[in-house]
Scaffold this active site. Structure first.
Site, short mmCIF file in Angstrom:
data_model
loop_
_atom_site.label_atom_id
_atom_site.label_comp_id
_atom_site.label_asym_id
_atom_site.label_seq_id
_atom_site.Cartn_x
_atom_site.Cartn_y
_atom_site.Cartn_z
N ASP A 122 1.70 -7.41 3.00
CA ASP A 122 2.58 -7.68 1.87
C ASP A 122 3.52 -6.53 1.51
O ASP A 122 4.48 -6.72 0.78
CB ASP A 122 1.75 -8.04 0.63
N HIS A 123 3.27 -5.32 2.01
CA HIS A 123 4.00 -4.14 1.55
C HIS A 123 5.23 -3.79 2.40
O HIS A 123 6.07 -3.01 1.95
CB HIS A 123 3.07 -2.92 1.53
N ASP A 187 -5.73 -0.72 -3.07
CA ASP A 187 -4.49 -0.82 -3.83
C ASP A 187 -4.87 -0.70 -5.30
O ASP A 187 -5.88 -1.26 -5.73
CB ASP A 187 -3.79 -2.16 -3.57
N ARG A 469 4.72 -1.59 -12.97
CA ARG A 469 4.89 -0.13 -12.87
C ARG A 469 6.38 0.19 -12.91
O ARG A 469 7.19 -0.49 -12.28
CB ARG A 469 4.26 0.34 -11.57
N SER A 664 -0.45 4.62 -7.99
CA SER A 664 -0.98 3.93 -6.82
C SER A 664 -2.24 4.61 -6.29
O SER A 664 -2.44 5.81 -6.45
CB SER A 664 0.09 3.92 -5.73
N ARG A 666 -2.73 5.34 -3.39
CA ARG A 666 -2.19 5.90 -2.15
C ARG A 666 -2.96 7.12 -1.64
O ARG A 666 -2.77 8.23 -2.11
CB ARG A 666 -0.73 6.27 -2.43
#
Length: 775
Positions: A122-123, A187, A469, A664, A666
């Protein structure tokens, strides 16, 4: 890459998704997890053990969390203190983070994942012209990465959701979520699943590897913040306004170390997907996760998405998936939904809350651009059938009066199922006629995957979104873009006005013939009366035995890179570490490891490390990506200076402010500093996920015992961290700051390591330690 029938949009092992009620006979965890039953019996048994030990009423959060303990009889349980060892039910990974997670799993040498796991593409889909064209371009551009993820999934037993399937959190809600679920996802918006009564927690890829490797997952026992909802939602007020209000109360770090648990009589006035919206954006207040109790709205959603059998089982175990009367909360926030005003939050931070009646006034006082350039609805936060239908009701009324959006208007369906259903029911066409472009079923502009062309970089402008965000540069890489977050309904209303100075509850719009109209309150069906349309085939199931398959990564690839282990701790103190930079102000994971065009390098650690700290502000010159190399005296880009220090064998530290690493999940924001030579990050406070990510990669996350000691470190100083051989839980680290003038200052630094995490540091990383113990 060797893999029979490499990735494609619809391969022979794809299954069609059927979501009509009664489609499944057995009460498995999902229609895709054959032979994996719902865990309610085990949860009830474990919960009985813990309840006897605690001997008090329990919150829903505690029930779900503690019933997943690896050792319910012996586990120490103290909120805010104990480290819980947990057994999550499943793992979910989006494609940007799945690359590194799967690379780490491959390097572990294990043959297959131990729990049901999925990858969601999806990213990596950039929004540019429209859904069909953007998806086709992404499939070509990212073929190497998609092939890698598909083949790795097939080999190691991981389900693969192809590009175009939709956003990870919506796929989980539609197919995998259930009341009482404990899931970790790579995520930060994984808590979306709390809308269906599960504890769904965002983590880094290394945590996902632990769970996939059958290692108990560690989480510091969270506190529980209760939000007591009374009254009922109506009119222009939507579920989004609940979390926008809570964000204004708690701020971006007010939920740190806590689960936010919604309860009270107002809960039943919120749809299941509305609850998911609220839980999703709980990530913006730093919460571990958020959750709602099981009730009638969840039952309806389970039935509508083909999971009547799960609803029937949940009905039998309501004592496990609802809170006890009199359960103790660490803090309680009361919100009367009947009195709640629609909100718009921003810009530049999701906790700057404005009631819609005050938005225009506040914007004028602050000097924010009043005219709205682009309006965007959808994303993982607000793309349900109900959301899209309520916007369509506004659009239809406006167009009857000759009005359309005055701004660019973009629509992101959350999943293929939503896209197909709103197309069938005419909602998508209404939004197009209103002026909208329907984008791909993907994250798109919400995460910076947006080829925006209507403004130049550096040009001040305003956008309004239904996303979650809105950090500086988040959506379009333009630091001058003022992004405001609100409900889809208010996005549509503000798009009609074209300005922030508009309250649809009290103000009127002028039509072309000079008439004035007041918009009616938005309305829509909660769920499609004709059922959901499954849309295209998008799921690839792994074969029962993938051991004969291979996953190859080309040594010359610039997108993928096999991992080399980080070096072990040398067994001595870290002396005379160079100060790479002292960061001024907010430093999110977007500042540490930018997204947008950098997403294509998420599987190549060395290449993506070229974005290290490029968005962080250097206190020495108030500039981004410009620091002094203390070895040469020259100024350069942050990654270049870090690489130079590494080439000279010089370890370094970075110093930051409060809530460092918010945003995030991340883990690249921890991997990149480690790869380029970081030994420690020293800040006033950390965001939860990022602090854990640093620990997992062998970096010391340290906090000032006295926050004002941040001011004692200056550019050009050297840092020594002493007594590391005696590193122990609760024991501060001695730090000596050696100033460039020859003087020294001694301070204390705190840490939150437990005994097990200290072993990660000594081994060089959690993955190193896992390999040592598994061998």
């Amino acid at each position: 890459m060797i893999y029979k029938g490499s990735f494609g949009v619809a391969k022979c092992i794809a299954r069609r998704i059927h979501t009509s009620p009664g489609a499944r006979a057995a009460a498995n965890m999902s229609k895709f997890d054959e032979g994996v039953p719902l865990p309610y019996e085990k949860l009830k048994k474990n919960l009985g053990i813990v309840k006897k030990r605690l001997n008090r009423p329990m919150t829903l959060s505690e029930k779900v969390l503690y019933s997943h303990l690896d050792d319910p009889k012996g586990q120490d349980i103290e909120r805010g203190v104990s480290y819980l060892r947990l057994r999550p039910d499943r793992v979910a990974m989006q494609d940007a983070t799945a690359q590194m997670a799967m690379l780490q799993f491959i390097s572990s040498g294990l043959p297959k994942v131990a729990v049901p796991s999925t990858i969601h593409c999806d990213h990596l889909i950039e929004a540019k012209t429209g859904g069909k064209e953007d998806l086709a371009r992404a499939i070509t551009t990212n073929k190497e990465v998609y092939d890698f993820l598909a083949s790795a999934g097939a080999k190691y037993g991981v389900g693969f959701w192809k590009p175009g399937s939709g956003i990870i959190h919506q796929i989980i809600l539609e197919n995998y979520g259930f009341p009482g679920l404990l899931m970790i996802g790579t995520d930060s918006h994984t808590p979306n699943g709390g809308g269906l009564g599960g504890l769904c927690i965002g983590v880094g890829g290394a945590d996902a590897v632990d769970v996939m490797a059958d290692i108990p997952w560690e989480l510091k026992c969270p506190q529980v913040i209760g939000v007591n909802l009374t009254g009922s939602l109506s009119g222009w007020t939507s579920p989004k306004d609940v979390i926008l209000k809570v964000a204004g109360i708690l701020t971006v770090k007010g939920g740190t170390g806590a689960i936010v648990e919604y309860h009270g009589p107002g809960v039943e006035s919120i749809s299941c997907t509305g609850m998911a919206t609220i839980c999703n954006m709980g990530a913006e207040i730093g919460a571990t996760t958020s959750v709602f109790p099981y009730g009638g709205r969840m039952r309806k959603y389970l039935q509508a998405t083909g999971r009547s059998d799960i609803a029937a089982e949940a009905d039998k175990y309501q004592d496990v998936i609802t809170p006890d009367k009199g359960a103790p909360y660490d803090k309680v926030i009361d919100i009367n939904l009947s009195e709640l005003e629609p909100h718009v939050n921003g810009p530049f931070t999701p906790d700057l809350a404005h009631p819609i009646s005050k938005l225009g006034e506040n914007a004028r006082k602050a000097g924010w651009p009043m005219d709205i350039k682009v309006s965007l609805i959808g994303s993982c936060t607000n793309s349900s059938y109900e959301d899209m239908g309520r916007v369509a009701s506004i659009a239809k009324e406006a167009m009857k009066n000759g009005l359309k959006s005055k701004t660019e208007f973009h629509v992101t369906p959350g999943s293929e199922q939503i896209r197909a259903t709103i197309e069938r029911d005419g909602i998508a066409q209404t939004l197009r006629e209103f002026g909208g472009t329907v984008l791909a079923n993907a994250c798109g502009p919400c995460i910076g995957q947006w080829a925006r062309s209507d403004v130049k970089k550096g040009e001040k402008n305003t956008i309004v979104t239904s996303y979650n965000r809105n950090f500086t540069g988040r959506n379009d890489a333009n630091p001058a873009t003022h992004c405001f977050v609100t409900s889809p309904e208010l996005v549509a209303a503000l798009a009609l006005a074209g300005t922030l100075d508009f309250d649809p509850r009290t103000q009127k719009l002028k039509t072309a013939d000079g008439k004035e109209i007041k918009l009616s309150e938005p309305h829509a069906d909660e769920l499609p009366s004709r059922g959901f349309d499954a849309g295209e085939n998008t799921y690839q199931a792994p074969p029962k035995d993938g051991s004969g398959l291979s996953v190859n990564v080309s040594p010359s690839s610039d997108r993928l890179q096999l991992l080399a282990p980080f070096s072990k701790w040398e067994g001595k103190d870290l002396e005379d570490l160079l100060l790479l930079m002292k960061i001024k102000g907010k430093c999110t994971t977007d500042h540490i490891s930018a997204a947008g065009p950098w997403l294509k390098y998420r599987g190549h650690l060395d290449n993506i490390s070229n974005n290290l700290f490029i968005g962080a502000i250097n206190i020495e010159n108030n500039e981004a990506n410009k620091i002094k190399n203390v070895l040469t005296g020259e100024w350069g880009a942050v990654p270049d200076v870090a690489r130079n220090y590494k080439s000279q064998g010089k370890g370094w530290v970075a110093v930051g402010d409060d809530n460092y690493g918010e945003g995030s999940s991340r883990e690249h924001a921890a991997l990149e500093p480690r790869h380029l030579g970081a030994r420690a990050i020293i800040v006033k406070s950390f965001a939860r996920i990022h602090e854990t990510n640093l620990k997992k990669q062998g970096v010391l996350p340290l906090t000032f015992a006295n926050p004002s000691d941040y001011d004692k470190i200056n550019p050009g100083d050297k840092i020594s961290l002493l007594g590391l051989a005696g590193l122990a839980p609760g024991k501060p680290v001695d730090c000596v700051i050696k100033h460039s003038n020859g003087k020294s200052t001694q301070i204390k630094l705190n840490h939150s390591f437990n005994e097990g995490q200290i072993k990660w540091f000594r081994a060089g990383s959690a993955l190193n330690f896992m390999k040592e113990t598994k061998s």
